[in-house]
Design a protein around this motif. Structure first.
Motif: not given
Length: 399
Positions: A36-42, A47-57, A59-68
């Motif tokens: 998620g965006p940094p503000r939401h993650l904050s 929780t012990g889960a890996e945290r991934v910041e959604w990039p800007v723009p 659309s660049e986060g969608l390939p990262i998401l599909k990789g999960l």
């Protein structure tokens, strides 16, 4: 398609973890990855889960998401992810069985509750990634709207836009961090909005007031709202043409020989689900169509500088075609040969040559042939008389 969803789109409010339902907390407890965006993650505890910041723009986060894929993943979104949020974009890019969603309380609901406004009669806009001109068709004294804005600086931009369009008496209810410990609401004039500072996330309750011109909701908008060099389908003919085009939900229009763009722009104003492409051979007119569309809140109009039929190759196929310029037998032949059965076609002709062409094709394909003759009163010496415009022949047919 996955047997069970590996992704949950979780709506998060400004109160963070404290505002989540028991099911939302359980989803976070099971998550291997939280994105998620940094503000939401904050807003969440570790929780012990890996945290991934959604990039800007975005659309660049969608390939990262599909990789999960294959890992239990939570994507954080604001409030209700399917009301001007990220939810619909994510859903379009994944199979139906891959994701589920737990929406939170929308910003619109919170804002309406603070203001006492009925949501069913309040306009709602997501303008965090869209131009303020989207408001133009809806600006009228007495209108109420709730606007999601990109950041605190956008409040001043909104005030400037309302002033420029003649609605300088409007009131802004600026709501910051709704639903969280930092929540703050201020009612300001446009002058105070220009001078003030506001924090993200921000939304605005807009009460429209002022002497600015409201745009008609009927087909046949006033000619003066369009920038033109004179090449425009005039208001009465435009109203009849829109009636013949008969826009229906979700349809796509080709406006061939766009001129000023008035037909395709009014087409888009009929319904938010409509789309349109305007094809114009002159570069200066194509640029003017773009300006008109943007100024009147129809920035989704696709403008093509080119000559039909050559410029039509590769375009999204239309449900409806309007020919307002460049009418000739070769163009009609191309449309007849290349467009699928069921496509509706409307063509307007003014010259004798183009009238003859329409008469020939009407004999060949049928449809309706209409002759429109209009006259306006004009000075005639010391009195008044009727001044006739050139008659327009209109052909409507379903291929």
């Amino acid at each position: 398609m996955s047997e069970s969803p590996w992704l949950t789109v979780l709506g998060l409010g400004e109160d963070g973890f404290d505002g989540l339902s028991p099911s939302g907390r359980q989803v976070l407890d099971r998550a291997e990855v939280i994105m998620g965006p940094p503000r939401h993650l904050s807003l969440l505890p570790e929780t012990g889960a890996e945290r991934v910041e959604w990039p800007v723009p975005f659309s660049e986060g969608l390939p990262i998401l599909k990789g999960l894929r294959g890992r239990q993943t939570v994507v954080l979104a604001s409030g209700d992810p399917f009301w001007f949020g990220a939810g619909s974009v994510i859903a379009r890019n994944l199979d139906a069985g891959e994701w589920t969603a737990l929406p939170g309380q929308s910003t619109f609901s919170l804002a309406a509750a603070r203001l006492g406004w009925p949501l069913e009669s309040t306009l709602t806009f997501g303008l965090h990634a869209a131009p303020l001109t989207r408001l133009r068709p809806h600006l009228a004294p007495g209108a109420h709207a709730i606007l999601l804005l990109r950041d605190g600086k956008s409040v001043a931009e909104l005030a400037r836009y309302l002033t420029e369009t003649g609605f300088a008496d409007s009131a802004l209810h600026v709501m910051q961090a709704l639903g969280g410990p930092r929540e703050n609401t201020r009612t300001v004039t446009l002058t105070e909005a220009l001078l003030g500072t506001f924090d993200h996330p921000v939304c605005v309750g807009l009460e429209v007031s002022g002497a600015g011109p409201a745009l008609s909701k009927a087909s046949g908008k006033p000619d003066h709202i369009f920038e033109t060099d004179g090449q425009i389908t005039k208001r009465p003919i435009r109203a009849l043409t829109l009636s013949a085009l008969a826009p229906q939900r979700g349809e796509h229009l080709w406006d061939i020989g766009g001129g000023t763009g008035s037909i395709s722009i009014e087409w888009l104003m009929c319904d938010l689900t409509l789309t349109a492409t305007s094809i114009e051979p002159r570069a200066d007119r194509a640029e003017r169509i773009r300006r008109n569309a943007d100024a009147l809140g129809q920035d989704r109009l696709n403008v093509i500088h080119g000559t039909a039929p050559a410029a039509l190759d590769g375009l999204e196929l239309p449900d409806v075609v309007f020919i307002g310029g460049g009418l000739d037998p070769d163009l009609l032949h191309w449309l007849h040969q290349n467009l699928p059965s069921g496509t509706r076609l409307v063509a307007n002709a003014v010259t004798l040559e183009s009238e003859a062409t329409l008469a020939q094709w009407h004999e060949k394909l049928g449809g309706e042939l209409l002759r429109i003759e209009l006259a306006q009163s004009a000075p005639l010496g010391p009195r008044r008389g009727w001044k006739s415009a050139y008659p327009v022949v209109q052909w409507s047919v379903t291929l």
